[in-house]
Design a protein around this motif. Structure first.
Motif, PDB file in Angstrom:
ATOM      1  N   LEU A  34       0.666  -1.110  -0.107  1.00  0.00           N
ATOM      2  CA  LEU A  34       0.390  -0.209  -0.042  1.00  0.00           C
ATOM      3  C   LEU A  34       0.454   1.545  -0.113  1.00  0.00           C
ATOM      4  N   ASP A  35       0.490   2.475   0.034  1.00  0.00           N
ATOM      5  CA  ASP A  35       0.995   3.629  -0.663  1.00  0.00           C
ATOM      6  C   ASP A  35       0.132   4.865   0.294  1.00  0.00           C
ATOM      7  N   PRO A  36       1.161   4.509   1.409  1.00  0.00           N
ATOM      8  CA  PRO A  36       0.956   5.497   2.684  1.00  0.00           C
ATOM      9  C   PRO A  36       0.348   7.116   2.240  1.00  0.00           C
ATOM     10  N   ASP A  37       0.958   7.324   1.256  1.00  0.00           N
ATOM     11  CA  ASP A  37       0.382   9.070   0.495  1.00  0.00           C
ATOM     12  C   ASP A  37      -1.408   9.093   0.356  1.00  0.00           C
ATOM     13  N   SER A  38      -1.613   8.020  -0.327  1.00  0.00           N
ATOM     14  CA  SER A  38      -3.312   7.364  -0.752  1.00  0.00           C
ATOM     15  C   SER A  38      -3.925   6.816   0.052  1.00  0.00           C
ATOM     16  N   TRP A  39      -3.262   6.143   1.129  1.00  0.00           N
ATOM     17  CA  TRP A  39      -4.085   5.042   1.606  1.00  0.00           C
ATOM     18  C   TRP A  39      -5.231   4.991   2.186  1.00  0.00           C
TER      19      TRP A  39
END
Length: 413
Positions: free
Chosen positions: A134-139
């Motif tokens: 997962l991408d922490p910037d968008s999750w």
């Protein structure tokens, strides 16, 4: 036995970096991927990588659906690979949640061919678990929104009404290992909130970086409480592991329990409190109009599904008790109520931008009052019931009291 790891995530760069690291750790690794972008047209693009091989195949399906793809190609291909390689990574299309796929691996019989009897893939390979990228910037934004997959261009199937939040939450919640595309920073408020949500949503899953990932990328060394790709049941404990129950950066888990039924209309009015500022709610509910029915409630972000998930043991015959399983029978006996038996409300609500105490108060107001309890079950049967046997939120035209409406939980049929 050949080991199988299921890999999922919506970040293409993140999953490819994770696969690259896996191949560094195990040069003999086989990676199988099915691209579902053209599924509505009956075509699936299969990619198979191992060593220096990188093969692309276009599959033509009679019916363009996920279940056909799994039955007609994923299961047979994994069966062919069993025993010929030491480890396989099944890299899921970003539109897929891992739980229903893992359910198929362990529940759908198929015929390998020849004189071999029908079997399950998990009879042939060792399902080690699920790795989610997962991408922490968008999750967290994805996990708390209400956009549908078609609105985000993630699905072209006409009947796919899932939300991006359902996908994001489902991929993270079912993970045995979580890979973040970058490190979460302790001095960043958004990162701390994402970490706090993950601590509660997937408390047993270690978090790694793709570049620094070790053999836990293959679900090695994960704890005994890890799912390892085994779907949960409706009557399993709603909390896994030991997630924090206190508040962290505004993130808190509400445990709601009650031993009286919900008034259907009042519960319907209260549902919006579970869709605003809430990452995830899930659990068993009991409506006054359905004294025998267990209803399963599950929300992610701004979308919710409520459906029939079996019957309570109270009033059930000996066969139902025998089929219930040791754990469910034991839990029912321990909490048995002299009037209600095992019937109860049990919900877990993970809040990131809502007041759990307010949600608790609203849900308690939706329970039957003392006067309504005293009126008896014959009176409850006449209460207005907006739910039918399957219900989705947001609700534009609720089905009312229609017993012909069927219900499927994701991953079950």
């Amino acid at each position: 036995m050949t080991e199988l790891v299921v890999l999922c995530g919506t970040s293409h760069d993140g999953t490819e970096r994770t696969i690259a690291r896996m191949r560094e750790l195990d040069p003999g690794l086989a990676v199988l991927h099915h691209d579902l972008r053209h599924l509505a047209q009956g075509r699936v693009h299969r990619r198979f990588r191992t060593g220096n091989r990188d093969e692309h195949t276009v599959l033509e399906l009679a019916h363009g659906c996920v279940s056909c793809t799994i039955r007609e190609d994923v299961l047979p291909t994994l069966a062919q690979l069993a025993g010929s390689v030491s480890r396989v990574v099944l890299h899921l299309d970003p539109r897929l949640e891992p739980e229903p796929v893992c359910w198929a691996l362990g529940s759908v019989l198929f015929e390998p061919g020849g004189d071999t009897e029908p079997c399950l893939v998990t009879d042939l390979v060792d399902l080690r678990g699920v790795v989610t990228v997962l991408d922490p910037d968008s999750w967290l934004t994805d996990a708390t929104g209400d956009a549908t997959l078609p609105e985000r261009g993630l699905s072209t199937l006409p009947e796919d009404e899932r939300t991006v939040a359902q996908l994001a939450v489902g991929q993270a919640e079912f993970a045995d290992v979580i890979v973040t595309t970058r490190a979460l920073q302790g001095d960043d408020v958004a990162d701390r909130r994402t970490a706090a949500v993950l601590d509660r949503l997937a408390p047993t899953a270690p978090r790694l970086l793709p570049s620094g990932g070790d053999h836990r990328l293959f679900c090695d060394g994960v704890g005994d409480e890890s799912r390892r790709g085994v779907p949960g049941g409706v009557h399993d404990p709603l909390l896994r592991g030991t997630p924090p129950l206190d508040a962290t950066d505004g993130v808190r888990t509400l445990l709601f329990s009650a031993r009286r039924p919900f008034h259907p209309d009042r519960l319907h009015e209260a549902i919006d409190t579970l869709l605003d500022g809430v990452v995830r709610s899930r659990g068993r509910i009991w409506l006054a109009t359905r004294p025998a029915a267990v209803l399963w409630l599950e929300s992610a972000g701004g979308g919710m599904r409520i459906g029939h998930a079996g019957d309570w043991l109270d009033g059930a015959d000996d066969q139902a008790w025998a089929e219930a399983g040791d754990q469910r029978r034991a839990l029912a006996a321990l909490a048995w109520h002299p009037r209600w038996g095992d019937r109860a409300q049990d919900l877990v609500v993970l809040c990131h931008d809502a007041d759990p105490d307010e949600i608790d108060a609203v849900l308690r107001d939706a329970l039957l009052s003392d006067a309504e309890i005293a009126a008896g079950e014959a009176a409850w049967a006449g209460l207005p019931d907006p739910f039918g046997w399957a219900h989705d939120e947001p609700c534009d035209d609720p089905v009312r009291n229609d017993p012909t409406v069927g219900i499927e939980r994701e991953g079950e049929s």
